[in-house]
Design a protein around this motif. Structure first.
Motif, PDB file in Angstrom:
ATOM      1  N   PHE A   9       0.809  -1.207   0.000  1.00  0.00           N
ATOM      2  CA  PHE A   9       0.000   0.000   0.000  1.00  0.00           C
ATOM      3  C   PHE A   9       0.848   1.264   0.000  1.00  0.00           C
ATOM      4  N   TYR A  86      -4.538   7.631   4.675  1.00  0.00           N
ATOM      5  CA  TYR A  86      -4.847   6.210   4.608  1.00  0.00           C
ATOM      6  C   TYR A  86      -5.775   5.808   5.754  1.00  0.00           C
ATOM      7  N   ASN A  87      -6.950   5.308   5.386  1.00  0.00           N
ATOM      8  CA  ASN A  87      -7.892   4.773   6.369  1.00  0.00           C
ATOM      9  C   ASN A  87      -8.246   5.803   7.447  1.00  0.00           C
ATOM     10  N   VAL A 115      -6.849   6.263   0.712  1.00  0.00           N
ATOM     11  CA  VAL A 115      -7.194   4.845   0.834  1.00  0.00           C
ATOM     12  C   VAL A 115      -8.282   4.738   1.896  1.00  0.00           C
ATOM     13  N   PRO A 117     -11.622   1.877   3.394  1.00  0.00           N
ATOM     14  CA  PRO A 117     -12.195   0.529   3.317  1.00  0.00           C
ATOM     15  C   PRO A 117     -13.400   0.505   2.367  1.00  0.00           C
ATOM     16  N   ARG A 135     -18.261   2.731   4.909  1.00  0.00           N
ATOM     17  CA  ARG A 135     -17.321   2.138   3.970  1.00  0.00           C
ATOM     18  C   ARG A 135     -17.719   2.621   2.575  1.00  0.00           C
ATOM     19  N   TYR A 157     -10.288  -0.535  -6.929  1.00  0.00           N
ATOM     20  CA  TYR A 157     -10.260  -1.397  -5.755  1.00  0.00           C
ATOM     21  C   TYR A 157      -8.908  -2.095  -5.665  1.00  0.00           C
ATOM     22  N   GLN A 207     -10.756  -4.997  -0.697  1.00  0.00           N
ATOM     23  CA  GLN A 207     -10.920  -4.560   0.690  1.00  0.00           C
ATOM     24  C   GLN A 207     -10.803  -3.042   0.802  1.00  0.00           C
ATOM     25  N   SER A 208     -10.108  -2.421  -0.155  1.00  0.00           N
ATOM     26  CA  SER A 208      -9.883  -0.976  -0.099  1.00  0.00           C
ATOM     27  C   SER A 208     -10.227  -0.320  -1.431  1.00  0.00           C
TER      28      SER A 208
END
Length: 217
Positions: A9, A86-87, A115, A117, A135, A157, A207-208
């Motif tokens: 990532f 990220y997240n 990034v 989810p 999400r 994705y 997942q992301s």
């Protein structure tokens, strides 16, 4: 953190960092430590006091790293080459305001790298326990990026097998994410295999969601 997953990532953002990136909500600085190998200087931010202290302790001897407190959304402006997050957006009710803040942190033509989810159906107890309020899908990510007046360059994705494993373990089996045999197996086997496969085939799910956008020049 799973090392192979992190390196995978890290690579999504590396080509777009430029000469003076800023990471929004850097956590304990694991990603920033890797990006510093590719950028001459970097700013890392946090809203949480304990994590902010941890960042100061980790990077205190590194003159190329600036550390500051930042809460999203904010009226702050700057001239960074890129803003990386990220997240983070999934924790923020006003995700549009957060993206507008990131836009204001970069110079015209600078990148905003996100990034988050993916897929609301995977929202389970683990998400709720870690403070997720949503999400995303490619569609919902596209909508909020455009609303923030950002130009989308890449939107896809990633980690298709990771989504399947996450859904089974956290939504069906009700397990909590954390260190253990499953994580070791994922990082040693599943992550490298999935990364290799996704070099050649862009997955229809993952997942992301990975987003590379730019502030209009």
């Amino acid at each position: 953190m799973a090392k192979n997953h992190r390196k995978w990532f890290v690579a999504f953002a590396t080509p777009f960092l430029g000469d003076d990136p800023i990471e929004v909500s850097a956590g304990l600085g694991d990603y920033a430590a890797e990006w510093l190998e590719h950028a001459p200087r970097m700013t890392v931010t946090e809203a949480d006091p304990d994590r902010l202290l941890a960042l100061k302790e980790r990077f205190s001897a590194n003159r190329e790293v600036s550390i500051r407190e930042l809460m999203l959304p904010s009226e702050i402006t700057a001239e960074h080459s890129a803003a990386v997050s990220y997240n983070v957006l999934e924790h923020i009710e006003d995700d549009l305001g957060a993206l507008q803040t990131m836009r204001s942190l970069v110079r015209p033509g600078g990148y905003v790298i996100i990034v988050v989810p993916a897929f609301p159906f995977a929202m389970g107890p683990a998400d709720i326990a870690t403070g997720h309020v949503r999400r995303y899908t490619r569609k919902t990510m596209r909508e909020v990026l455009l609303a923030a007046d950002l130009e989308i360059e890449r939107l896809h994705y990633a980690n298709s097998l990771g989504l399947i494993g996450y859904y089974v373990s956290t939504c069906l089996l009700r397990q909590k994410p954390g260190p253990g045999l499953m994580v070791k197996f994922y990082d040693s086997t599943v992550a490298p295999m999935t990364r290799f496969a996704e070099k050649f085939v862009t997955p229809p799910f993952g997942q992301s969601v990975i987003a590379i956008a730019r502030r209009p020049a």
